[in-house]
Each structure stands twice: as structure tokens, then as C-alpha cells.
Design a protein around this motif. Structure first.
Motif, PDB file in Angstrom:
ATOM      1  N   LEU A   1      42.732  46.975  37.027  1.00 14.47           N
ATOM      2  CA  LEU A   1      44.107  46.544  37.263  1.00 14.47           C
ATOM      3  C   LEU A   1      44.145  45.081  37.681  1.00 14.47           C
ATOM      4  CD1 LEU A   1      47.125  46.908  37.558  1.00 14.47           C
ATOM      5  CD2 LEU A   1      46.727  47.825  39.843  1.00 14.47           C
ATOM      6  N   ALA A   2      43.250  44.688  38.562  1.00 15.62           N
ATOM      7  CA  ALA A   2      43.205  43.289  38.995  1.00 15.62           C
ATOM      8  C   ALA A   2      42.913  42.374  37.809  1.00 15.62           C
ATOM      9  CB  ALA A   2      42.159  43.111  40.101  1.00 15.62           C
ATOM     10  N   ALA A   3      42.002  42.780  36.937  1.00 13.45           N
ATOM     11  CA  ALA A   3      41.686  41.971  35.756  1.00 13.45           C
ATOM     12  C   ALA A   3      42.883  41.879  34.818  1.00 13.45           C
ATOM     13  CB  ALA A   3      40.475  42.546  35.030  1.00 13.45           C
ATOM     14  N   LEU A   4      43.642  42.963  34.704  1.00 14.60           N
ATOM     15  CA  LEU A   4      44.845  42.924  33.873  1.00 14.60           C
ATOM     16  C   LEU A   4      45.886  41.986  34.477  1.00 14.60           C
ATOM     17  CD1 LEU A   4      46.198  44.011  31.329  1.00 14.60           C
ATOM     18  CD2 LEU A   4      47.009  45.951  32.680  1.00 14.60           C
ATOM     19  N   LEU A   5      46.026  41.991  35.799  1.00 10.15           N
ATOM     20  CA  LEU A   5      46.931  41.055  36.466  1.00 10.15           C
ATOM     21  C   LEU A   5      46.513  39.612  36.184  1.00 10.15           C
ATOM     22  CD1 LEU A   5      47.285  42.882  39.906  1.00 10.15           C
ATOM     23  CD2 LEU A   5      49.101  42.613  38.207  1.00 10.15           C
ATOM     24  N   VAL A   6      45.220  39.359  36.254  1.00  2.00           N
ATOM     25  CA  VAL A   6      44.703  38.016  35.971  1.00  2.00           C
ATOM     26  C   VAL A   6      44.964  37.646  34.511  1.00  2.00           C
ATOM     27  CG1 VAL A   6      42.589  36.626  35.779  1.00  2.00           C
ATOM     28  CG2 VAL A   6      42.983  38.034  37.821  1.00  2.00           C
TER      29      VAL A   6
END
Length: 146
Positions: free
Chosen positions: A26-31
Motif C-alpha cells: 500500500l505504501a508503495a502504491l501511495l508513492v
């Protein structure tokens, strides 16, 4: 570490993600969404940190560290679709609107909407099983001044 994670995501039928892997995805998708307009603004980084702190009850240094890991993973990852599918499998449907709200929050953090960001959000929402109307409502909720 990231090579193993990416290898697991690219399997024909990847296993469901662990909680820590789902956080990282999820964090990578936000980035990835923040970088879609080729301007990864400090406001977007700060917004990602706040989202991670709120969503996972993390202290600020832990959220910043998770974002830093996600930045590395995102830069090595070939495919937004695989991230999104892994999140879809790891996150209950009821929580996916929260994911879309978080993504819109990042897109709007720098005060400007970009066609690349909008297109990416439309694709991601679709892959998460969120229709255009619900995505637009999520955007409107996070765009309202508080």
C-alpha cells in the motif's frame, strides 16, 4: 528483501500478503501515485507519512521508514497492476474505499491535479473493484476543507 517480495508478487498466483507486506504494498502504491506526475512533492511525502501513521498506528519515524522502504520498492517494481491486485487480495472490500481515499489524498496534497495522476487513480480504483462514482465521491470527501 525487495527482490523476494517482487518475485512473490509476480507469481502466476501470488499467495495472499502478510500484514507487513500489505503495508509495504500500500505504501508503495501511495508513492507510485505521488510520483505519477513526475513531481514527488514534500507535501505528498508528508501526506503519505500521515496516512501510514493513521492507518497503521505508527509513530512518525516508523511511518517515514516505511515510506522510505516503499520508495525503494516502488522504483524497482515493474507493475502497478500487481501491487493493486495484491492489495485487493489483502484488504477487505469495505476497507478499499479507504485505500482510494488515501490515494486521492496524496494526489491532492500538492494542490494540483494532474492528468497522469487522474488516469492512474481511475485504473487503480477499477482494479480494486471500486466504481468511478465511488472513487469520485472518495475524492470529494478528501478534497473538502476541514
Amino acid at each position: 528483501m525487495f527482490a523476494d517480495f517482487l518475485k512473490r508478487l509476480t507469481q502466476p498466483r501470488p499467495a495472499p500478503l502478510t500484514d507487513s507486506d500489505a503495508r509495504l504494498a500500500l505504501a508503495a502504491l501511495l508513492v507510485r501515485v505521488a510520483r505519477a506526475d513526475h513531481d514527488y512533492a514534500p507535501e505528498e511525502k508528508a501526506r503519505i507519512d500521515r496516512i501510514l501513521m493513521a492507518r497503521y498506528a505508527l509513530a512518525e519515524p516508523d511511518a517515514t521508514a516505511l515510506r522510505a522502504e516503499a520508495e525503494t520498492l516502488e522504483s524497482e517494481a515493474p507493475d502497478t497492476v500487481r501491487f493493486t491486485k495484491s492489495i485487493k487480495e489483502a484488504v477487505a472490500y469495505e476497507d478499499r474505499l479507504g485505500v482510494i481515499e488515501a490515494l486521492w489524498s496524496v494526489v491532492l496534497a500538492d494542490g494540483a491535479r494532474d492528468d497522469h495522476e487522474d488516469a492512474l487513480l481511475r485504473m487503480v480504483a477499477n482494479l480494486l473493484g471500486i466504481n468511478d462514482r465511488d472513487s469520485a465521491l472518495a475524492r470529494q470527501r478528501v478534497a473538502k476543507p476541514t
